[in-house]
Scaffold this active site. Structure first.
Site, PDB file in Angstrom:
ATOM      1  N   LYS A  93      -2.963 -45.673 -65.094  1.00  0.00           N
ATOM      2  CA  LYS A  93      -4.084 -46.627 -65.188  1.00  0.00           C
ATOM      3  C   LYS A  93      -3.500 -48.014 -65.274  1.00  0.00           C
ATOM      4  O   LYS A  93      -2.313 -48.239 -65.005  1.00  0.00           O
ATOM      5  CB  LYS A  93      -4.961 -46.081 -66.441  1.00  0.00           C
ATOM      6  CG  LYS A  93      -5.587 -44.699 -65.984  1.00  0.00           C
ATOM      7  CD  LYS A  93      -6.681 -44.368 -66.867  1.00  0.00           C
ATOM      8  CE  LYS A  93      -6.371 -43.793 -68.144  1.00  0.00           C
ATOM      9  NZ  LYS A  93      -7.374 -42.837 -68.462  1.00  0.00           N
ATOM     10  N   GLY A  94      -4.412 -48.952 -65.653  1.00  0.00           N
ATOM     11  CA  GLY A  94      -4.052 -50.236 -65.736  1.00  0.00           C
ATOM     12  C   GLY A  94      -3.858 -50.909 -67.251  1.00  0.00           C
ATOM     13  O   GLY A  94      -4.566 -50.240 -68.140  1.00  0.00           O
ATOM     14  N   VAL A  95      -3.180 -51.902 -67.259  1.00  0.00           N
ATOM     15  CA  VAL A  95      -3.078 -52.757 -68.659  1.00  0.00           C
ATOM     16  C   VAL A  95      -3.353 -54.225 -68.538  1.00  0.00           C
ATOM     17  O   VAL A  95      -3.140 -54.843 -69.619  1.00  0.00           O
ATOM     18  CB  VAL A  95      -1.535 -52.396 -69.418  1.00  0.00           C
ATOM     19  CG1 VAL A  95      -1.436 -50.855 -69.463  1.00  0.00           C
ATOM     20  CG2 VAL A  95      -0.616 -52.865 -68.474  1.00  0.00           C
ATOM     21  N   GLU A 150      -5.820 -56.201 -67.983  1.00  0.00           N
ATOM     22  CA  GLU A 150      -7.230 -56.988 -68.178  1.00  0.00           C
ATOM     23  C   GLU A 150      -7.858 -56.407 -69.592  1.00  0.00           C
ATOM     24  O   GLU A 150      -8.314 -57.055 -70.360  1.00  0.00           O
ATOM     25  CB  GLU A 150      -8.018 -56.761 -67.412  1.00  0.00           C
ATOM     26  CG  GLU A 150      -7.366 -57.528 -65.884  1.00  0.00           C
ATOM     27  CD  GLU A 150      -8.384 -57.412 -64.865  1.00  0.00           C
ATOM     28  OE1 GLU A 150      -9.225 -58.194 -64.354  1.00  0.00           O
ATOM     29  OE2 GLU A 150      -8.288 -56.237 -63.877  1.00  0.00           O
ATOM     30  N   GLY A 160      -2.170 -65.895 -61.910  1.00  0.00           N
ATOM     31  CA  GLY A 160      -3.316 -65.895 -60.899  1.00  0.00           C
ATOM     32  C   GLY A 160      -4.455 -65.533 -61.734  1.00  0.00           C
ATOM     33  O   GLY A 160      -5.485 -66.342 -61.495  1.00  0.00           O
ATOM     34  N   PHE A 161      -4.532 -64.419 -62.401  1.00  0.00           N
ATOM     35  CA  PHE A 161      -5.770 -63.875 -63.179  1.00  0.00           C
ATOM     36  C   PHE A 161      -6.958 -63.868 -62.457  1.00  0.00           C
ATOM     37  O   PHE A 161      -8.275 -64.035 -62.739  1.00  0.00           O
ATOM     38  CB  PHE A 161      -6.026 -65.313 -64.310  1.00  0.00           C
ATOM     39  CG  PHE A 161      -4.806 -65.466 -64.920  1.00  0.00           C
ATOM     40  CD1 PHE A 161      -3.799 -64.494 -65.716  1.00  0.00           C
ATOM     41  CD2 PHE A 161      -4.463 -66.881 -65.141  1.00  0.00           C
ATOM     42  CE1 PHE A 161      -2.828 -64.945 -66.374  1.00  0.00           C
ATOM     43  CE2 PHE A 161      -3.201 -67.161 -65.888  1.00  0.00           C
ATOM     44  CZ  PHE A 161      -2.553 -66.072 -66.385  1.00  0.00           C
ATOM     45  N   GLY A 204       3.702 -62.774 -62.630  1.00  0.00           N
ATOM     46  CA  GLY A 204       4.055 -62.818 -63.752  1.00  0.00           C
ATOM     47  C   GLY A 204       3.996 -61.543 -64.795  1.00  0.00           C
ATOM     48  O   GLY A 204       4.431 -61.373 -65.940  1.00  0.00           O
ATOM     49  N   GLN A 233       1.884 -57.375 -71.249  1.00  0.00           N
ATOM     50  CA  GLN A 233       0.585 -57.611 -70.519  1.00  0.00           C
ATOM     51  C   GLN A 233      -0.679 -57.599 -71.612  1.00  0.00           C
ATOM     52  O   GLN A 233      -1.500 -58.127 -71.648  1.00  0.00           O
ATOM     53  CB  GLN A 233       0.136 -56.506 -69.490  1.00  0.00           C
ATOM     54  CG  GLN A 233       0.737 -56.859 -68.188  1.00  0.00           C
ATOM     55  CD  GLN A 233       0.344 -57.919 -67.471  1.00  0.00           C
ATOM     56  OE1 GLN A 233      -0.798 -58.039 -66.898  1.00  0.00           O
ATOM     57  NE2 GLN A 233       1.061 -58.972 -67.622  1.00  0.00           N
TER      58      GLN A 233
END
Ligand code: MOS
Length: 750
Positions: free
Chosen positions: A712-714, A716, A248-249, A477, A649
């Site tokens: 937290k996020g990975v 991007e 998707g991105f 994904g 990721q």
């Protein structure tokens, strides 16, 4: 070990499912073909749609040979602005910050090459394709405005989704003019296209006023509301299924015009309609990363301390919408400086509208900032890593707030050590490998915000000792279905193989947005809370029941694990979920949960994931072919739910960094405005041979403030830092600073 109690700090202990390097739970379904993507759906009576694309970038359609298309065998209908039904909402209106102005055949204006100008629906894909070709459009053509010089400049009111377009602190002019060393850098980044492996696709079917759609989407409930709005029906009348996405991105977060067209066609014809975009049709109507032109200035004192930092970015957007790449904002939160200025301007060009693309803002911005930092280190005569450490931001440079957690120093240390950075010669052009290739080493710092989105989930504990846990999350994904299931299992205190985790449709509680690298934190928080709430209901039943071994434990509390509740102060007193439900005469007990962050923490702290990336390039001294031979990054992103998938990721992001630095570029013909390389032969993304050694290392980080789970996020951050690291390695190999991405051979030959 006790499992699921909340600690007084509001920081939750997760159970033993989280933290495990599980492989993707949907992996077997995907590799065996059992996973159903949108275009795999074939309802009875299915008709196929193909849109005709504008061959000009600006003007009007004056004629279409509808008769020729309609007389082609198998063609059912041709939908044009002359016969399309009106939409309930203006497609040029903006009903929501996450909505774009779109084309839905409402008029004959052409605003970019590749815009849908008619939709042909037929019994077969082949007939629809041929019908679209027979339309032979004629146009009134106006000159295309392509490129920064030719577009119309304006001051954007916002960048990204509602971000601030400018920032200023301290006195830049005084700081810069009083600096011992002053550098400037100009860096251009091109248009880039998301190019998910799965193209945008939709199967739409109406029954009365109820709409069922299969389409890949990163934010299911938000999309459901948007689709409902265009067709004037309540959101409950829309069923949206998006169990699997082939990437998707960002391009599948917000709904786009072609999806509306397929729904419109299904309504007009009273039949289900499928529309699948061809690869070339993805270069226009479904967003892209807008081009930027950036200018930076950095002034330092004799010791290499930054005194002034300025980052200006001009971003290209479409003639009709306002998504502006917030590239300059990359300089707000990374390096300490008493004076910082960021500023954005925008240029309207005749292309499809840009939108968020993996690491929007930060990817393009850090690609420029890290080059400027490298130049500044060179001016001071300092090692690039030492220079970054000298200017390490202990608090957020823009806001002055403390970070919720920041482990960037540990990232620098770990990745530099693994890379062997300490052996790097300061001057460029000094290393060769055994084959005579020029070798260069460069680095960049990585950063991405840790946003959260509203999300909800439901957990149902069943008498058979299993649980059902649901949220409308999206797995494109990245492994959400696995990581979220791990958190969900910890929420209900069961092993992951005893829960049924359902996700990906609009009849589930709102899983929020799989974007901004905030999905695991947001949906995960909701899932955990739903599970904890359901377990609490069981605990309330048991502790109030004189027949339960847990009777009277209400004050000391109970702990949940492996499908049993234990008295917190006496491990020998426990009871299974099944027994509690059975005695209460209940088949199930369920509860909702919502994620989120403590507003006081959100106000007081700056929240980011951090990282450091080191690159080695090898360059042919005669031909200047560039190879990234090693890329090693270390990242700190709070609690890692699944190290296996997190590394996947991060390495994916780093490989995207290789693409950004060396390959990806959407080229538009200056005369016609048409994309010149609208396929994967002309639009290059890295393949395995382009990424021989990419390694992501994880730094343990306990973030007690970011949210209750410390996540937290990975998704991007891997791109940020990587792009600049490669550009800096190219300089270190050759002594040549590049001013435009992707780095072409000819830039090194000159
Ligand atoms: Mo992302 S660009 O927030 O899907």
């Amino acid at each position: 070990m006790p499992d699921t109690l909340q600690t007084p700090a509001g920081h939750v202990r997760l159970g033993s499912n989280s933290g495990q390097p599980m492989t993707r739970r949907d992996g077997v379904a995907k590799v065996t073909g059992a996973a159903t993507y949108a275009a795999d759906n074939r309802p009875d009576g299915l008709a196929h749609a193909v849109f005709a694309s504008a061959g000009i970038a600006r003007g009007r359609v004056v004629s279409l040979n509808v008769e020729a298309a309609k007389s082609h065998p198998g063609v059912i209908e041709v939908i044009t602005p002359d016969n399309r039904p009106a939409l309930h909402l203006d497609p040029d209106g903006k009903s929501h910050p996450f909505s774009w102005r779109i084309e839905a055949l409402q008029d004959k204006t052409v605003r970019y090459a590749g815009q849908p100008i008619a939709l042909v629906v037929a019994e077969t894909l082949e007939a629809a394709t041929e019908g679209a070709r027979l339309l032979a459009p004629e146009y009134e053509t106006e000159p295309a405005r392509i490129g920064f010089e030719n577009g119309e400049a304006y001051d954007p009111p916002a960048v990204g989704i509602g971000g601030n377009p400018s920032f200023s602190k301290g006195n830049f002019d005084a700081g810069f003019s009083g600096s011992e060393h002053r550098i400037d850098a100009s860096v251009d980044t091109p248009a880039q296209y998301h190019n998910a492996m799965e193209p945008h696709a939709i199967v739409a079917e109406w029954s009365g006023d109820h709409l069922v759609i299969d389409t890949p989407n990163q934010a299911i409930q938000m999309a459901r509301g948007a689709f409902a709005g265009y067709f004037g029906i309540p959101p409950e009348n829309v069923t949206l299924r998006s169990p699997f996405l082939g990437g998707g991105f960002g391009s599948k977060a917000i709904i786009v015009g072609p999806q509306i067209l397929a729904i419109l066609a299904a309504r007009m014809l009273g039949r289900p309609v499928k529309l699948v975009l061809r690869r070339d049709q993805m270069f226009g109507p479904v967003q892209h990363r807008g081009a930027t032109s950036q200018k930076l200035r950095i002034g330092t004192d004799g010791n290499g301390l930054i005194k002034a930092l300025e980052h200006e970015a001009t971003a290209a957007t479409s003639s009709f919408d306002d998504f502006i790449e917030g590239a300059g904002n990359a300089s707000l939160n990374m390096y300490a400086s008493p004076a910082i200025i960021t500023r954005h301007s925008a240029v309207r060009v005749d292309t499809g509208t840009p939108g968020p693309m993996r690491a929007p803002g930060e990817a393009s911005g850090s690609a420029a900032l890290e080059i400027a930092m490298d130049k500044a280190a060179e001016a001071v005569g300092m090692d690039p890593l030492e220079f970054r450490l000298r200017n390490y931001a202990e608090t957020d440079p823009a806001s002055g707030k403390s970070f919720s957690a920041k482990s960037l120093r540990e990232c620098y240390e770990l990745a530099a050590q693994k890379f062997g950075w300490s052996d790097r010669p300061l001057a460029p052009g000094e290393m060769r490998d055994e084959n005579g290739m020029l070798v260069g080493w460069g680095m960049g710092s990585a950063l991405f915000p840790a946003p959260m989105f509203a999300a909800q989930a439901r957990a149902t504990l069943r008498r058979d000792g299993t649980a059902l846990v649901e949220t409308s999350g999206a797995d494109m994904g990245q492994g959400a279905w696995t990581a979220l299931a791990q958190i969900a299992a910890d929420g209900v205190g069961l092993p992951v193989d005893r829960i049924e985790f359902l996700s990906g449709t609009s009849d589930q509680p709102d899983g929020g947005i799989a974007g901004g690298s905030g999905h695991t934190a947001s949906a995960g928080g909701a899932l955990f809370e739903a599970g904890s709430n359901a377990v609490q209901k069981l605990a309330d039943l048991a502790t109030a029941d004189p027949d339960s071994p847990l009777f009277g434990a209400g004050n000391t509390g109970v702990e949940a694990r492996e499908g049993r509740l234990f008295r917190a102060d006496d491990e020998s007193r426990s009871e299974s979920y099944a027994d509690i439900l059975e005695r209460a005469g209940l088949e199930t007990v369920d509860a909702m949960g919502s994620g989120g962050r403590d507003p006081a923490n959100a106000e007081a702290r700056a929240m980011f994931s951090h990282g450091a990336v080191f690159a080695e390039v090898k360059i042919d001294p005669d031909l200047f072919q560039i190879r990234v031979s090693r890329l090693i990054g270390a990242f700190a992103a709070g609690r890692i739910i699944n190290p296996h998938l997190a590394k996947s990721q991060l390495t994916g992001g780093m490989i995207w960094g290789i693409g950004f630095a060396l390959h990806e570029e959407g080229i538009h013909d200056l005369r016609s405005g048409r994309p010149l390389n609208a396929d994967l032969a002309g639009y290059h993304v890295p393949v395995s041979a382009d990424a021989p050694h990419v390694e992501a290392l994880l730094v343990d980080e306990d973030d007690p403030y970011v949210n209750a789970l410390g996540i937290k996020g990975v998704g991007e951050i891997g791109i940020t830092g990587s792009v600049g690291a490669i550009a800096n390695a190219v300089w270190h190999a050759t002594g040549k600073r590049i001013s435009s991405y992707p780095i072409h051979i000819d830039a090194l030959l000159s």
